[in-house]
Design an enzyme around this catalytic site. Structure first.
Site, PDB file in Angstrom:
ATOM      1  CD  GLU A 328      -2.974  -0.966   2.592  1.00  0.00           C
ATOM      2  OE1 GLU A 328      -3.705  -1.291   1.689  1.00  0.00           O
ATOM      3  OE2 GLU A 328      -2.534  -0.316   3.777  1.00  0.00           O
ATOM      4  CB  CYS A 329       0.901   4.955   0.186  1.00  0.00           C
ATOM      5  SG  CYS A 329       1.250   6.083  -0.176  1.00  0.00           S
TER       6      CYS A 329
END
Length: 439
Positions: A328-329
């Site tokens: 994520e990210c």
């Protein structure tokens, strides 16, 4: 109906008024009186809960009326069992949210307070004004007449005369003053491009929180604040998210730390094993893990270290041959082929996705995200709808893989950051909050 402990929500007319330092000082001051304090954060912030944990000694959870449905919100509310009082911190201004309704509302702190039955304490920065501050506070109380309102804390008061004049205005407006905080330049937390630095990076967080607590004890009426707390009724049902695997290797260090606490609690409650490892310490994920999860964080600050972490890199490549990895990210960026830091230096990343990102070419990305999966990712089948939040300054230079999802903002407008998939590896720029019912 299960009764929740009495609670309060600390909010403000806008960001930058000092509510975070008030929140941390209040959590610790209440804890120091012998109370078990349950902290919460209204909205999708994933940095503040770690500070709340340090101050209260108890995990903090997000409450989010845009992303969460009733079942999840109730499941998060039930994490207050065993506490004497709940204290929530709002985000942005009290009524700030998005324009399009989500699962339960628009994501404002006022909605959270109303839903939970918690009175609002409004932290008002009175710098540059005196009686006029009361007009602002009165407008906030009147804007939603059925919102419970406890009173105000006056912040950055310059002198006894300033306090006297400001109190006159609050008295005329009928607004209880629960505290008066003198102006002090040292009552700030260090910041960087995503707001506050991480709790694990603060040079002396314990001393800072103890100082905030001393300051709050000297300048607010703790007894009045406790008396203002109110309890709301919460259904006995509700559930936290289920784990995407049984044994989950979770990256956990200064480069990868942004995971919503309700996800981890839900995974553990359902019997999943969380196996932490540190890429910055050149640790490989546990070879027995069913899934590797790379959370968001600040890999752009540690590009050279990650590029040189051969044990970590080899372990990730071995895992990807047969089992899933999700990022994520910041974790998504680390899964890519390369990352350009703010000085323009390119660092070799894991190469498990073709993604090339740059922090040198900064572009601000912020907001809720709704994603419909085009392909499965850990815990969700193709076609599932997910809710999350995106917050970063990174620019995508190249995407060389299949898109993972159709992604839109809170108003339904398409977002170009669709995530990616290759083999067993998936990644998104949004941080997962929950899947929609049926996902």
């Amino acid at each position: 109906m299960a009764q929740t402990p009495p609670g309060l929500l600390i909010s403000a007319p806008s960001s930058g008024t000092g509510k975070t330092t008030v929140m941390l000082g209040l959590l610790r001051a209440l804890r120091d009186t012998g109370l078990t304090v349950q902290p919460y954060k209204s909205g999708p912030d994933y940095i503040d809960p770690a500070f709340h944990l340090a101050a209260a000694g108890r995990a903090s959870f997000n409450l989010d009326t845009w992303a969460m449905d009733t079942g999840l919100l109730d499941g998060v509310a039930q994490q207050s069992q065993g506490a004497d009082i709940c204290v929530a911190e709002g985000s942005m201004g009290l009524y700030d949210g998005v324009a399009t309704r989500g699962q339960m509302g628009f994501g404002s702190s006022a909605e959270t307070a109303k839903r939970m039955g918690w009175p609002v304490i409004l932290v008002v920065d009175v710098g540059g004004q005196a009686q006029s501050a009361a007009a602002t506070a009165l407008g906030f109380r009147a804007y939603m007449p059925d919102l419970p309102f406890a009173g105000v804390i006056l912040n950055r008061v310059a002198s006894p005369r300033h306090e006297r004049l400001t109190r006159l205005g609050m008295d005329r407006a009928g607004l209880p003053v629960l505290g008066v905080l003198p102006r002090r330049g040292d009552l700030t937390l260090p910041e960087r491009h995503l707001g506050l630095i991480q709790a694990v990076e603060h040079p002396d967080l314990e001393a800072a929180i103890a100082g905030y607590a001393d300051f709050l004890r000297d300048h607010v009426d703790l007894d009045a604040i406790r008396a203002a707390a109110q309890a709301g009724a919460a259904p006995a049902g509700g559930a936290l998210p289920k784990p995407p695997a049984q044994r989950i290797a979770l990256a956990r260090d200064a480069a990868f730390s942004f995971t919503y606490p309700h996800l981890l609690s839900g995974w553990r409650a359902a019997g999943a094993e969380i196996l932490p490892f540190s890429p910055l310490a050149d640790e490989a994920p546990d070879p027995s893990a069913d899934l590797v999860w790379l959370p968001g964080g600040y890999p752009e600050l540690h590009g050279g270290t990650l590029a040189a972490a051969e044990t970590f890199r080899a372990g990730m490549r071995r895992h990807a041959e047969t089992r899933p990895i999700h990022g994520e990210c910041g974790g998504y960026m680390a899964l890519g082929a390369g990352l350009v830091d703010k000085e323009g230096t390119r660092h070799e990343m894991l190469g498990l996705l073709g993604l090339e990102t740059s922090y040198e070419k900064r572009k601000f990305h912020l907001g809720y995200r709704r994603a419909v999966l085009r392909a499965p990712m850990p815990g969700f089948a193709a076609g599932a709808a997910l809710r999350g939040h995106e917050f970063h300054y990174t620019t995508i230079l190249k995407e060389a893989d299949d898109p993972l999802a159709e992604v839109a903002d809170a108003d339904g407008n398409p977002v170009p950051e669709t995530g990616a998939r290759r083999g067993h590896v998936t990644g998104t720029f949004f941080h997962l909050i929950t899947g929609e019912a049926g996902a």
